[in-house]
Motif scaffolding. Structure first.
Motif, PDB file in Angstrom:
ATOM      1  N   HIS A 199       0.855  -1.196   0.000  1.00 23.50           N
ATOM      2  CA  HIS A 199       0.000   0.000   0.000  1.00 23.50           C
ATOM      3  C   HIS A 199       0.885   1.237   0.000  1.00 23.50           C
ATOM      4  CE1 HIS A 199      -3.985   1.875   1.610  1.00 23.50           C
ATOM      5  NE2 HIS A 199      -3.312   2.756   0.880  1.00 23.50           N
ATOM      6  N   THR A 200       1.221   1.718  -1.204  1.00 23.83           N
ATOM      7  CA  THR A 200       1.992   2.960  -1.341  1.00 23.83           C
ATOM      8  C   THR A 200       1.317   3.863  -2.370  1.00 23.83           C
ATOM      9  OG1 THR A 200       3.472   2.170  -3.114  1.00 23.83           O
ATOM     10  CG2 THR A 200       4.146   1.732  -0.824  1.00 23.83           C
ATOM     11  N   HIS A 201       1.644   5.142  -2.277  1.00 25.48           N
ATOM     12  CA  HIS A 201       1.106   6.148  -3.203  1.00 25.48           C
ATOM     13  C   HIS A 201       2.247   7.051  -3.672  1.00 25.48           C
ATOM     14  CE1 HIS A 201      -3.113   5.158  -2.388  1.00 25.48           C
ATOM     15  NE2 HIS A 201      -2.842   5.184  -1.095  1.00 25.48           N
ATOM     16  N   MET A 235       1.125  10.550  -6.290  1.00 23.76           N
ATOM     17  CA  MET A 235      -0.336  10.485  -6.293  1.00 23.76           C
ATOM     18  C   MET A 235      -0.946  11.882  -6.281  1.00 23.76           C
ATOM     19  SD  MET A 235      -2.956   8.813  -3.533  1.00 23.76           S
ATOM     20  CE  MET A 235      -4.715   9.199  -3.621  1.00 23.76           C
ATOM     21  N   SER A 254       1.796  13.628  -4.133  1.00 23.02           N
ATOM     22  CA  SER A 254       2.675  13.101  -3.093  1.00 23.02           C
ATOM     23  C   SER A 254       4.127  13.289  -3.524  1.00 23.02           C
ATOM     24  CB  SER A 254       2.360  11.635  -2.806  1.00 23.02           C
ATOM     25  OG  SER A 254       2.482  10.842  -3.969  1.00 23.02           O
ATOM     26  N   ASP A 296       1.721  -0.292  -5.698  1.00 28.60           N
ATOM     27  CA  ASP A 296       1.231   1.084  -5.689  1.00 28.60           C
ATOM     28  C   ASP A 296      -0.171   1.121  -6.301  1.00 28.60           C
ATOM     29  OD1 ASP A 296       2.752   3.807  -5.084  1.00 28.60           O
ATOM     30  OD2 ASP A 296       1.420   4.201  -6.774  1.00 28.60           O
ATOM     31  N   PHE A 297      -0.829   2.264  -6.162  1.00 27.50           N
ATOM     32  CA  PHE A 297      -2.202   2.407  -6.631  1.00 27.50           C
ATOM     33  C   PHE A 297      -2.275   3.294  -7.863  1.00 27.50           C
ATOM     34  CE2 PHE A 297      -2.828   0.977  -2.334  1.00 27.50           C
ATOM     35  CZ  PHE A 297      -3.974   0.203  -2.401  1.00 27.50           C
ATOM     36  N   VAL A 319      -4.616   5.439 -10.067  1.00 26.50           N
ATOM     37  CA  VAL A 319      -5.791   6.185  -9.622  1.00 26.50           C
ATOM     38  C   VAL A 319      -6.652   6.587 -10.816  1.00 26.50           C
ATOM     39  CG1 VAL A 319      -6.596   8.163  -8.292  1.00 26.50           C
ATOM     40  CG2 VAL A 319      -4.413   7.084  -7.699  1.00 26.50           C
ATOM     41  N   TRP A 351       0.059   4.928 -15.291  1.00 30.43           N
ATOM     42  CA  TRP A 351       0.922   4.569 -14.153  1.00 30.43           C
ATOM     43  C   TRP A 351       2.143   3.774 -14.605  1.00 30.43           C
ATOM     44  CZ3 TRP A 351      -2.623   7.572 -12.354  1.00 30.43           C
ATOM     45  CH2 TRP A 351      -2.450   8.131 -11.094  1.00 30.43           C
ATOM     46  N   ASP A 381       0.677   2.685   3.695  1.00 29.93           N
ATOM     47  CA  ASP A 381      -0.120   3.771   3.116  1.00 29.93           C
ATOM     48  C   ASP A 381       0.776   4.997   2.917  1.00 29.93           C
ATOM     49  OD1 ASP A 381      -2.247   5.207   2.108  1.00 29.93           O
ATOM     50  OD2 ASP A 381      -3.164   5.618   4.045  1.00 29.93           O
ATOM     51  N   CYS A 406       2.200   8.015   1.747  1.00 24.98           N
ATOM     52  CA  CYS A 406       1.672   9.095   0.898  1.00 24.98           C
ATOM     53  C   CYS A 406       2.238  10.401   1.437  1.00 24.98           C
ATOM     54  CB  CYS A 406       0.144   9.082   0.926  1.00 24.98           C
ATOM     55  SG  CYS A 406      -0.608  10.085  -0.380  1.00 24.98           S
TER      56      CYS A 406
END
Length: 478
Positions: free
Chosen positions: A76-78, A81, A88, A109-110, A112, A126, A332, A334
């Motif tokens: 869970h990284t951003h 972002m 971020s 990573d996410f 978005v 991404w 997380d 961010c």
């Protein structure tokens, strides 16, 4: 701690000798042979086989008195972002460098999705950000912010491209928020395909009303971020997400769980055999609402969602990690700089960018839990590496020290002392949420697919070494 190079040895042959190999099932003294990018074999120290490996190796790393761990996996990284008119602060390059310094060798990573755009276009975007810029291996989850017939169909194409986990939000109305009906539709698709739905579980509609009332009453300080997002609203949303998952028979993964009441809901669902999983983060284990209430604007450094909770919640979270009702610890990550970025919320806490930097410190902070008696060594490795790999379809390529697995390996000194500080961390952010924390244990050497990235306080990584990981479906689904 590194041995010398033997010039006549075959290239790509490395031995880690004298260490204690720690896996999710315990620790055993073992030497590790790495050939190329993979682990080739393990042997008992001092045996003829182990000695022959050392004699024929290009490099021998002496791990005497150290732990030898599978590289950490932060799911869970951003990086880079978009949020609240800014981005971020860590790029994929700086963020993966910082991760490596902290013993993490894989991130997920996410990507978005913006409203009105397609999932596949988002995934391409991404890839453009990350490809060729990462020091360690990486994968993607997909954030779905626009549920419609097209995006539901595109979920199948994403799964085919190795992205099979989809995050949704019960918070942030007007940005990421999904209605119960939209969540139900996405969960039906996940149930059909075996994909994992990841949920940010806070009741965003109610929270927005509490925020509006606080601002109308002149309550604008950072601590109000926590007070307007009470744990009861995390628990309510968690219970609602679990119910929707039960109706659809979809697997559910609650991200960044922070509150004891939300954990109670997860525990109850798991006790019935439902495929519900949850992660927590180091900030919820070590920081609290007291940090949000620091004098002046200092509390802005600690604004994240869900917010930091009163300290009494920490005991429940540690217990949840021991009982496996909390399966994973992610960050997380961010990061937003205090200057200029967090300061966007001066005079209005609702405009403070949400996020705390932490990708570099997860392994160390969890080891501090081992030192404090909260976790066993095996459980440390399990929640930081092995379970993340299994949860998100990377095991046994990642998450274990075993023949055939990628040589993502950390040599860890459990006796070293360090103090966390913005002056010494490698994240691209101007403050540390853990400034002054005294930690027992330190990463000494990090290998990513057989390549030494960190060794004895020096960085040897290569930007672009990190590869995109096409993931299989979760290995926990029943």
């Amino acid at each position: 701690m590194s041995g010398g190079i033997q010039e006549a040895a075959p290239p790509g042959r490395l031995v880690i000798s004298g260490g204690m190999v720690i896996t999710a099932s315990g620790g055993v003294p073992a030497d590790v042979l790495v050939v190329g990018e993979r682990i080739a074999a393990l042997a008992a120290p001092g045996t003829d086989e182990a000695r022959s490996w050392a004699a024929g190796a290009g490099r021998v790393l002496d791990a005497t008195g150290r732990y030898v761990l599978p590289g950490g996996i932060d799911v869970h990284t951003h990086m880079e972002m978009p949020f609240g008119g800014t981005f971020s602060a860590d790029t994929f390059e700086t963020g993966t460098q910082a991760a490596a310094w902290g013993g993490t060798t894989t991130i997920i990573d996410f990507a978005v999705q913006a409203k009105g755009t397609s999932l596949l276009a988002t995934l391409d975007k991404w890839h453009e950000k990350a490809d060729g810029n990462c020091v360690i291996d990486y994968g993607f989850h997909m954030i779905i912010s626009d549920v419609n017939d097209t995006s539901l169909k595109e979920m199948e194409a994403c799964i085919g491209a190795g992205v099979n986990s989809f995050k949704m939000f019960m918070a942030y109305p007007g940005v990421f928020y999904a209605t119960d009906g939209e969540i139900l539709r996405a969960m039906n698709k996940a149930a059909e395909t075996g994909a994992m739905i990841m949920m940010h579980a806070e009741n965003g509609i109610a929270i927005d009303q509490l925020v509006a009332r606080a601002l109308a009453e002149g309550r604008t300080d950072p601590v109000q971020h926590g007070l307007t997002r009470p744990p009861e609203l995390e628990a309510e949303a968690t219970s609602r997400a679990i119910t929707l998952a039960q109706v659809t028979r979809a697997p559910l993964y609650i991200v960044h769980l922070s509150a004891a009441q939300a954990l109670d809901a997860v525990t109850a669902a798991r006790d019935t055999g439902q495929n519900v999983f949850a992660e927590t983060c180091p900030q919820y284990l070590y920081l609290s609402l007291d940090d949000l209430a620091r004098p002046g604007f200092e509390g802005a450094k600690y604004v994240a969602s869900p917010p930091l909770r009163p300290r009494e919640h920490q005991k429940s979270l540690w217990r949840g990690l021991r009982t496996n009702d909390l399966s994973v610890v992610s960050t997380d990550h961010c990061p937003f700089c205090f200057k200029e970025q967090k300061e966007l919320g001066l005079g209005d806490f609702s405009k403070i960018p949400n996020g705390i930097p932490g990708v570099e410190h997860r392994m160390d902070l969890l080891h501090q839990g081992v030192a404090a008696g909260e976790l066993s060594l095996a459980r440390w490795v399990e929640v930081a590496s092995t379970t993340p790999a299994r949860m998100f379809g990377l095991y046994p390529r990642k998450g274990v020290i075993a023949p055939g697995s990628d040589a993502d390996i950390v040599i860890y000194d459990p006796q070293a002392a360090q103090t966390l500080s913005a002056a010494t961390h490698h994240m691209n952010v101007d403050y540390s949420a853990y400034e002054g924390f005294a930690i027992t244990g330190r990463v000494e050497t990090v290998l990513s697919r057989g390549q030494v990235v960190i060794d004895d306080g020096e960085y040897h990584g290569v930007t672009g070494h990190g590869r995109f990981l096409e993931r299989q479906l979760s290995q926990y689904l029943s």
